[in-house]
Design a protein around this motif. Structure first.
Motif, PDB file in Angstrom:
ATOM      1  N   GLY A  90       0.828  -1.204   0.000  1.00 46.83           N
ATOM      2  CA  GLY A  90       0.000   0.000   0.000  1.00 46.83           C
ATOM      3  C   GLY A  90       0.856   1.244   0.000  1.00 46.83           C
ATOM      4  O   GLY A  90       2.065   1.209  -0.264  1.00 46.83           O
TER       5      GLY A  90
ATOM      6  N   ALA B 240      -3.965  -2.818   0.823  1.00 48.39           N
ATOM      7  CA  ALA B 240      -4.394  -1.447   0.530  1.00 48.39           C
ATOM      8  C   ALA B 240      -4.180  -1.101  -0.947  1.00 48.39           C
ATOM      9  O   ALA B 240      -4.716  -1.772  -1.817  1.00 48.39           O
TER      10      ALA B 240
ATOM     11  N   LEU C 289      -7.789  -4.848   2.471  1.00 45.48           N
ATOM     12  CA  LEU C 289      -8.010  -3.413   2.273  1.00 45.48           C
ATOM     13  C   LEU C 289      -7.987  -2.764   3.654  1.00 45.48           C
ATOM     14  O   LEU C 289      -9.013  -2.585   4.297  1.00 45.48           O
TER      15      LEU C 289
ATOM     16  N   GLU D 286      -7.212   0.248   4.727  1.00 46.09           N
ATOM     17  CA  GLU D 286      -7.271   1.712   4.855  1.00 46.09           C
ATOM     18  C   GLU D 286      -8.090   2.183   6.053  1.00 46.09           C
ATOM     19  O   GLU D 286      -7.659   3.067   6.808  1.00 46.09           O
TER      20      GLU D 286
ATOM     21  N   ALA E 287     -10.211   3.719   1.019  1.00 42.35           N
ATOM     22  CA  ALA E 287      -9.747   3.097  -0.227  1.00 42.35           C
ATOM     23  C   ALA E 287     -10.455   3.777  -1.394  1.00 42.35           C
ATOM     24  O   ALA E 287     -11.265   3.178  -2.097  1.00 42.35           O
TER      25      ALA E 287
END
Length: 245
Positions: free
Chosen positions: A63, A99, A121, A123, A130
């Motif tokens: 990420g 991410a 994910l 975030e 995201a």
């Protein structure tokens, strides 16, 4: 320091490797710029039939680099370039993807993963959204699954990634899954490949054109928020975030 390496084309296939294992191939400004430039070169090379996007180390991409994050607009431009490149881009994933790395994966035309890869994910867990990666992800992933993983940040494995449409195929030997894909691309006519890719990516390209400004603004705003500043500091300092119950 180079953070993206490129192989010489092998039977028309060039391999681009994210090569910054010290920070788990995080999306720094440098990595985004180098990968964009490498894709441009591959796209302009008549000897290249397809691009394989892979990685060194145990992580495909962790990420955004929270110490040296890229401009959200530059990252959107990178994903859009993968989508518009006249050559198919195939992701080869042996390790972990987190991410923003899922945005790279979703922008690719085909994605193959090893059985030991994992995805998340994350975030929301540090107070960001995201946002920019939602453009290719929402075009690829099952809507109910997207709702779950965008909101919870849960980790999932390769079998689930294939079930929800994030990856095309997975195998305990990622190269065994990759081989028939590359063989097929090598047998395809270059012009037909380019036109077929345009057909397949038309909807996601429209989404980039329509939504980029809004998601860039959302992403930038969240990164500047007090909540995100605290979440990122907690992550970098390896301490608990204050909102965890």
């Amino acid at each position: 320091m180079t953070v993206v390496t490129a192989s010489k084309p092998e039977r028309g296939v060039v391999t681009l490797a994210l090569d910054s294992p010290a920070n788990r191939n995080a999306l720094s400004a440098a990595l985004v710029a180098e990968l964009t430039a490498a894709l441009e070169r591959a796209g302009a090379d008549d000897g290249v039939r397809a691009v394989v996007l892979t990685h060194t180390g145990s992580t495909f991409c962790s990420g955004a680099d929270l110490r040296q994050p890229p401009d959200p607009a530059a990252f959107v431009a990178l994903m859009r370039r993968i989508v518009t490149l006249p050559k198919p881009v195939v992701a080869r994933v042996r390790g972990h993807v987190r991410a923003g790395g899922l945005g790279l994966l979703a922008a690719c035309d085909i994605a193959v993963a090893g059985e030991g890869a994992s995805f998340a994910l994350t975030e929301v867990r540090i107070g960001v959204v995201a946002a920019v990666i939602s453009i290719p992800l929402l075009a690829r992933v099952d809507a109910r699954a997207a709702g779950r993983y965008f909101l919870t940040g849960e980790r999932f494995e390769s079998a689930e990634a294939a079930r929800i449409g994030l990856v095309t195929a997975y195998d305990d030997d990622v190269d065994r899954a990759l081989a028939p894909v590359l063989d097929g691309l090598r047998e395809a006519a270059p012009g037909a490949l380019a036109d077929t890719k345009k057909l397949l990516t038309a909807k996601v390209l429209s989404a980039f054109d329509e939504e980029s400004d809004a998601v860039i603004a959302l992403s930038a705003g969240r990164f500047r928020s007090a909540e995100a500043q605290e979440g990122m500091a907690a992550f970098l300092e390896r301490r608990e975030r204050p909102w965890v119950l």
